[in-house]
Design an enzyme around this catalytic site. Structure first.
Site, mmCIF file in Angstrom:
data_model
loop_
_atom_site.group_PDB
_atom_site.id
_atom_site.type_symbol
_atom_site.label_atom_id
_atom_site.label_comp_id
_atom_site.label_asym_id
_atom_site.label_seq_id
_atom_site.Cartn_x
_atom_site.Cartn_y
_atom_site.Cartn_z
ATOM 1 C CG MET A 118 -0.259 0.124 2.541
ATOM 2 S SD MET A 118 -1.432 0.281 3.929
ATOM 3 C CE MET A 118 -1.880 2.015 3.759
ATOM 4 C CE1 TYR A 119 3.421 1.524 4.357
ATOM 5 C CE2 TYR A 119 5.721 0.950 4.109
ATOM 6 C CZ TYR A 119 4.612 1.080 4.898
ATOM 7 O OH TYR A 119 4.674 0.779 6.234
ATOM 8 N N PRO A 120 3.333 4.240 -1.397
ATOM 9 C CG PRO A 120 3.593 6.326 -2.456
ATOM 10 C CD PRO A 120 3.450 4.855 -2.740
ATOM 11 C CB ALA B 180 2.584 -1.082 -5.771
#
Length: 224
Positions: A52-54, A63
């Site tokens: 789920m980043y950032p 992603a």
């Protein structure tokens, strides 16, 4: 730099973790690479990321952080020098752009999430795979058996949990013991000198099962 074993595994991790949750939002790939080089110079060997980043999570940046890390591995060829952790997004995050917003820790989602993370990270395994949040809709037997299957396949070396209550973590560990499945080796929860709630139940559970605590926000978002 000091190191310690990650739970009851053979993974030696630095006491400081390289956090990456801003890469692709506040930081460019070049800046991320500079942070990796700095971490290496300081003896840090533990990278923490997530699908789920950032953050804040957005469909247009989804992603990106894992892709940056994968590009580093491709360019430098030093994957074996790192202990790499990634996380599957869990229910209750209000995210609609990952798996149509129907986030679960069932077998289908766990396998799909890991496979996509491995592609982005340009590696065939992660050292620590973390489930984020408790899934009230999926039987915990399905979750634990699916995670155990990833470890047996060699695509995951150790398991971690994040954002859980003490009784939930205890139930998962007890179920793993009952069925001979892989235990969680580490817990990643909110913990610092200003927020010490985990000392009541979660940290005792970690001690009971020989788990490592890898807290997030130890400086309390800059307040300490």
């Amino acid at each position: 730099m000091r190191y310690r074993k990650l739970g009851n595994t053979d993974l030696d991790v630095s006491l400081i973790t390289l956090g990456t949750m801003t890469w692709g939002e506040q930081n460019t790939q070049a800046e991320g690479f500079a942070q990796i080089r700095r971490a290496q110079a300081c003896g840090i060997n533990f990278i923490d990321t997530a699908e789920m980043y950032p953050v804040p999570p957005k469909a247009e940046t989804y992603a990106t952080t894992e892709r940056f890390i994968g590009n580093w591995f491709k360019e430098r060829g030093d994957r074996a020098d790192w202990v790499l952790a990634s996380k599957i997004a869990g229910p209750g995050n209000g995210i609609s752009h990952i798996r149509d917003g129907q986030l679960k820790h069932n077998r289908q989602h766990i396998v799909a999430a890991l496979e996509e993370s491995l592609k982005r990270l340009q590696t065939d395994y992660v050292d620590l795979y973390i489930i984020h949040r408790w899934d009230y809709a999926t039987p915990i037997e399905e979750t634990m058996e699916a995670l155990h299957g990833l470890v047996r396949s060699g695509r995951v070396r150790a398991l971690g949990a994040s954002a859980m209550y003490g009784y939930q973590l205890h139930n998962l560990q007890a179920l793993a013991d009952e069925h001979g499945w892989t235990r969680f080796a580490a817990l990643q929860n909110h913990y610092n000198l200003l927020y010490r709630e985990d000392e009541r139940e979660l940290i005792p559970v970690c001690r009971q099962f020989g788990m490592s605590l890898t807290p997030y926000s130890p400086p309390a978002s800059g307040h300490l």
